[in-house]
Design an enzyme around this catalytic site. Structure first.
Site, PDB file in Angstrom:
ATOM      1  N   ARG A  59       0.699  -1.087  -0.033  1.00 36.88           N
ATOM      2  CA  ARG A  59       0.179  -0.083   0.102  1.00 36.88           C
ATOM      3  C   ARG A  59       0.729   1.423  -0.041  1.00 36.88           C
ATOM      4  O   ARG A  59       1.873   1.179   0.119  1.00 36.88           O
ATOM      5  CB  ARG A  59      -0.868  -0.098   1.360  1.00 36.88           C
ATOM      6  CG  ARG A  59      -0.607  -0.477   2.441  1.00 36.88           C
ATOM      7  CD  ARG A  59       0.386   0.287   3.201  1.00 36.88           C
ATOM      8  NE  ARG A  59       0.098   1.785   3.242  1.00 36.88           N
ATOM      9  CZ  ARG A  59       1.033   2.663   3.569  1.00 36.88           C
ATOM     10  NH1 ARG A  59       2.316   2.385   3.686  1.00 36.88           N
ATOM     11  NH2 ARG A  59       0.686   3.975   3.591  1.00 36.88           N
ATOM     12  N   GLY A  60       0.337   2.450  -0.037  1.00 40.07           N
ATOM     13  CA  GLY A  60       0.827   3.590  -0.313  1.00 40.07           C
ATOM     14  C   GLY A  60       1.081   3.992  -1.902  1.00 40.07           C
ATOM     15  O   GLY A  60       1.330   3.001  -2.446  1.00 40.07           O
ATOM     16  N   ASP A 258      -2.208  10.914  -2.384  1.00 41.36           N
ATOM     17  CA  ASP A 258      -2.655   9.574  -3.430  1.00 41.36           C
ATOM     18  C   ASP A 258      -2.907  10.410  -4.927  1.00 41.36           C
ATOM     19  O   ASP A 258      -2.535   9.608  -5.878  1.00 41.36           O
ATOM     20  CB  ASP A 258      -3.642   8.916  -2.931  1.00 41.36           C
ATOM     21  CG  ASP A 258      -3.158   8.202  -1.761  1.00 41.36           C
ATOM     22  OD1 ASP A 258      -3.168   8.745  -0.547  1.00 41.36           O
ATOM     23  OD2 ASP A 258      -2.804   7.011  -2.001  1.00 41.36           O
ATOM     24  N   ASN A 268      -5.564  12.492  -0.024  1.00 48.36           N
ATOM     25  CA  ASN A 268      -4.712  11.478   0.897  1.00 48.36           C
ATOM     26  C   ASN A 268      -5.493  10.864   1.994  1.00 48.36           C
ATOM     27  O   ASN A 268      -6.579  11.030   1.897  1.00 48.36           O
ATOM     28  CB  ASN A 268      -3.747  12.522   1.339  1.00 48.36           C
ATOM     29  CG  ASN A 268      -2.647  11.621   2.021  1.00 48.36           C
ATOM     30  OD1 ASN A 268      -1.927  10.884   1.556  1.00 48.36           O
ATOM     31  ND2 ASN A 268      -2.190  12.023   3.476  1.00 48.36           N
TER      32      ASN A 268
HETATM   33  O1  MRU Z   1      -4.679   3.241   1.973  1.00 52.24           O
HETATM   34  P1  MRU Z   1      -3.103   3.496   1.919  1.00 52.24           P
HETATM   35  O2  MRU Z   1      -2.511   2.838   3.015  1.00 52.24           O
HETATM   36  O3  MRU Z   1      -2.439   3.137   0.338  1.00 52.24           O
HETATM   37  O4  MRU Z   1      -3.005   5.090   2.053  1.00 52.24           O
HETATM   38  C1  MRU Z   1      -1.713   5.573   1.865  1.00 52.24           C
HETATM   39  C2  MRU Z   1      -1.764   7.069   2.049  1.00 52.24           C
HETATM   40  O5  MRU Z   1      -2.633   7.619   1.985  1.00 52.24           O
HETATM   41  C3  MRU Z   1      -0.278   7.925   1.728  1.00 52.24           C
HETATM   42  O6  MRU Z   1      -0.470   8.761   2.744  1.00 52.24           O
HETATM   43  C4  MRU Z   1      -0.168   8.118   0.471  1.00 52.24           C
HETATM   44  O7  MRU Z   1      -0.437   7.154  -0.500  1.00 52.24           O
HETATM   45  C5  MRU Z   1       1.044   8.728   0.181  1.00 52.24           C
HETATM   46  S1  MRU Z   1       2.435   7.310   0.148  1.00 52.24           S
HETATM   47  C6  MRU Z   1       3.889   8.025   0.005  1.00 52.24           C
END
Ligand code: MRU
Length: 354
Positions: A59-60, A258, A268
């Site tokens: 994720r991320g 995101d 985000n």
């Molecule tokens: O649901 P996730 O854990 O994938 O969400 C991640 C985020 O919202 C992060 O802040 C974003 O992807 C930036 S990661 C460098």
């Protein structure tokens, strides 16, 4: 004040490798198991990569961009190995490619990095096949293209770190949300990349990590990562940020993204918008860190960004009869609340993104 972060203690989050038999294999940290266990998953199956993205094992935004690219490369390998299809004509290859790319890109809707990573591979494969290359050549080209994307991601993060560190005061107490760290990228991180770069310059006093309900990326991932890197970190529940700011304990908020619309509105992790409102109320600068691949110039403003809604069980594991749950995974912070968006190209006012 912090000294150099111990980056050698951080794992590479995701990496396409050649196994002993020469086949491409994706190796990634299964983030569902952290902080209890640092375990790597390995797969040659592109469908398993799609599942890993859906289930948050990977994720991320930048990390799922790399995963999406790797999924297409693993499909290309499978396609080249399949006797029945190895000699099929270019048009059937390209239509299968389209189908697979669409499936991979739709694994999660909000982070534009996923479809960006897939599109980069789609272009590479099409170019090779239209130039007369066979399935094996296309698979080899995609392996190289994934390795280039991985290297670009780390380089972008290090540049983001350097640009962002320059914005922070000495002795900075930084509040962050979710995990925009090394774990959310191939390596180094975006928001936490700024923390690491600032720490290396002796500028970081402490990071406050929001717990980040409902999945706990802040509590489980950011705290784990920062502690391993030797950065002083304090965990707070999401509802404590206002009090912390009111006490004057926060010098800057630094988060990831995101998807960023052309006008600088930022999607985000859910809760980011609330933090931005609090930061404005308390006169704390609010910074967003993301690679340029997170900027979606096709969308003029944040209201056009698709927001993923996830399983209610993430919020309420034991359902209560008569209770509905709303579980949006992201929110949109208006550009007006953001001091700077930091990319590998510099630190920009949200309206001035290149
Ligand atoms: O649901 P996730 O854990 O994938 O969400 C991640 C985020 O919202 C992060 O802040 C974003 O992807 C930036 S990661 C460098």
């Amino acid at each position: 004040m912090t000294s150099a972060p111990r980056l050698e203690n951080l794992p590479r989050t995701i990496e396409l490798v050649r196994a002993a038999d020469g086949k491409a294999e994706l190796v990634y940290v299964d983030q569902r198991l952290l902080p209890g266990e640092l375990a790597y998953a390995r797969t040659r199956d592109w469908r398993a990569v799609v599942d890993a993205v859906r289930s948050l094992a990977v994720r991320g935004a930048p990390a799922i961009g790399a995963a999406g690219a790797a999924a297409v490369a693993l499909w290309a390998q499978e396609r080249a190995e399949s006797r029945a299809f190895a000699d099929a004509d270019a048009s059937s290859y390209l239509s299968e490619l389209e189908h697979v790319c669409a499936q991979v890109a739709s694994a999660r809707p909000t982070a534009v990095n996923l479809s960006w990573g897939v599109a980069r591979m789609r272009r590479a494969a099409r170019g090779r096949v239209l130039a007369g290359g066979g399935a094996e050549e296309a698979a080899a080209a995609l392996f190289d293209a994934v390795k280039a994307l991985e290297a670009d991601d780390e380089a972008a993060n290090r540049a983001i770190g350097a640009h962002g560190a320059a914005l922070l005061p000495k002795g900075a107490r930084i509040l962050t949300h979710c995990n925009a760290g090394s774990l959310a990228t191939v390596f180094f991180g975006t928001a936490l990349g700024i923390v690491y770069a600032a720490a290396a310059r002796g500028k970081v006093a402490r990071v406050y990590a929001d717990e980040t309900r409902p999945v706990g990326q802040g509590a489980r991932l950011t705290c784990w990562e920062l502690a391993r890197a030797g950065i002083p970190v304090t965990l707070i529940c999401d509802n404590m940020a206002a009090s912390l700011m009111a006490k004057g304990e926060v010098d800057a908020v630094v988060v990831g993204a995101d998807r960023i619309a052309a006008n600088g509105d930022v999607a985000n992790k859910i809760g980011t918008y609330g933090l931005a409102v609090l930061a404005r109320r308390h006169g704390v600068p609010f910074y967003v860190a993301a690679p340029a691949s997170t900027v979606d110039k096709a969308l003029s403003e944040g209201s056009q960004i698709p927001i993923e809604e996830r399983d209610p069980a993430e919020v309420l594991p034991h359902p209560i009869a008569g209770v509905e749950v709303w579980n949006p995974s992201f929110d949109v912070t208006p550009a007006a609340l953001i001091a700077r968006i930091v990319t590998e190209d510099g630190a920009f006012a949200p309206g001035d993104l290149p």
